[in-house]
Design an enzyme around this catalytic site. Sequence first.
Site, PDB file in Angstrom:
ATOM      1  CE  LYS A 239      -2.286  -1.154   3.872  1.00  0.00           C
ATOM      2  NZ  LYS A 239      -1.817  -2.331   4.096  1.00  0.00           N
TER       3      LYS A 239
ATOM      4  NE  ARG B 284       6.945  -1.241  10.727  1.00  0.00           N
ATOM      5  CZ  ARG B 284       5.424  -1.124   9.792  1.00  0.00           C
ATOM      6  NH1 ARG B 284       5.562  -0.579   8.708  1.00  0.00           N
ATOM      7  NH2 ARG B 284       4.505  -1.559  10.288  1.00  0.00           N
TER       8      ARG B 284
HETATM    9  P1  ADP Z   1       0.754  -2.238   8.058  1.00  0.00           P
HETATM   10  O1  ADP Z   1       2.151  -2.390   7.426  1.00  0.00           O
HETATM   11  O2  ADP Z   1       0.265  -3.362   8.697  1.00  0.00           O
HETATM   12  O3  ADP Z   1      -0.464  -1.918   6.939  1.00  0.00           O
HETATM   13  P2  ADP Z   1       0.893   0.247   9.335  1.00  0.00           P
HETATM   14  O4  ADP Z   1       2.044   0.750   9.020  1.00  0.00           O
HETATM   15  O5  ADP Z   1      -0.357   0.563   8.452  1.00  0.00           O
HETATM   16  O6  ADP Z   1       1.122  -1.365   9.343  1.00  0.00           O
HETATM   17  O7  ADP Z   1       0.239   0.295  10.874  1.00  0.00           O
HETATM   18  C1  ADP Z   1       1.155  -0.162  11.913  1.00  0.00           C
HETATM   19  C2  ADP Z   1       0.540  -0.297  13.299  1.00  0.00           C
HETATM   20  O8  ADP Z   1      -0.267   0.916  13.406  1.00  0.00           O
HETATM   21  C3  ADP Z   1      -0.710  -1.111  13.074  1.00  0.00           C
HETATM   22  O9  ADP Z   1      -0.336  -2.399  13.380  1.00  0.00           O
HETATM   23  C4  ADP Z   1      -1.798  -0.834  14.197  1.00  0.00           C
HETATM   24  O10 ADP Z   1      -1.182  -1.065  15.480  1.00  0.00           O
HETATM   25  C5  ADP Z   1      -1.582   0.704  14.023  1.00  0.00           C
HETATM   26  N1  ADP Z   1      -2.743   1.208  13.104  1.00  0.00           N
HETATM   27  C6  ADP Z   1      -2.314   1.816  11.943  1.00  0.00           C
HETATM   28  N2  ADP Z   1      -3.416   2.251  11.320  1.00  0.00           N
HETATM   29  C7  ADP Z   1      -4.438   1.828  12.316  1.00  0.00           C
HETATM   30  C8  ADP Z   1      -5.919   2.147  12.218  1.00  0.00           C
HETATM   31  N3  ADP Z   1      -6.436   2.603  11.144  1.00  0.00           N
HETATM   32  N4  ADP Z   1      -6.661   1.299  13.318  1.00  0.00           N
HETATM   33  C9  ADP Z   1      -5.898   0.905  14.246  1.00  0.00           C
HETATM   34  N5  ADP Z   1      -4.600   0.732  14.287  1.00  0.00           N
HETATM   35  C10 ADP Z   1      -3.794   1.284  13.242  1.00  0.00           C
END
Ligand code: ADP
Length: 212
Positions: free
Chosen positions: A13, A160
């Site tokens: 994404k 990470r």
């Molecule tokens: P990924 O690589 O899993 O898409 P992100 O970088 O988008 O991860 O998000 C990292 C962390 O931040 C998630 O695992 C969650 O803990 C938190 N997070 C991010 N966006 C959201 C959301 N919209 N709702 C709840 N938690 C979120």
Amino acid sequence: MKIILLGPPGAGKGTIAKVLTQYDGSVQISTGDILRGAVAAGTELGKQAEAAMKAGNLVTDELIMGIMEQRLQQDDCKIGYLLDGFPRTIPQARALKTLLEKLNEKLDCVLELDISRDVIIDRLTTRRTCTQCGAIYNIKSKPPKVDGICDVCGSDIVQRDDETEAVISNRLEVYNDQTAPLVDFYRQEGLLLSIQTSDSGPVLEALKSRLR
Ligand code: ADP
Ligand code: ZN
């Protein structure tokens, strides 16, 4: 464009969002980046989010909606935005719908990157991120020129905390339970565009023909 990017962690994404921002000047809004920034800066928000993030669980809907309600009203959003990592739950999707109605705005489409579990696990365990500028590398397919050092800004690149094998499988489970239902939600809204690749060329083409 006002677009939601949907897909499991590691689907690409963030990469797709960057390509799309270069294409039309829309801003990328990544809740993950906002939260990691808050954790790094040690703010109140960061303190509230940190434990859930480390474990690969979601932070609360209230916390996220607080962030997004402010963020979507900033001036740069007028051109368009790509929501990367938001919404993640049905309550967030409903709250977003209400918020957009209030702001008198409409989404153009919800782009789902439908990528298989094997591909995802392989990608995430080999992914490395710059501690400073957030640039993303892959030790197999896109290594930095100098081992452990960011090509862009020269800072350290690291794995990470939430990209170890155990945490990744929890993140995938959380995705299946809480976020995958959004696919049907947005299909019913008539907004879903599902794509089985995260190569930016085909994704951009599919999006263009959809928005035409
Ligand atoms: P990924 O690589 O899993 O898409 P992100 O970088 O988008 O991860 O998000 C990292 C962390 O931040 C998630 O695992 C969650 O803990 C938190 N997070 C991010 N966006 C959201 C959301 N919209 N709702 C709840 N938690 C979120
Ligand atoms: Zn960097």
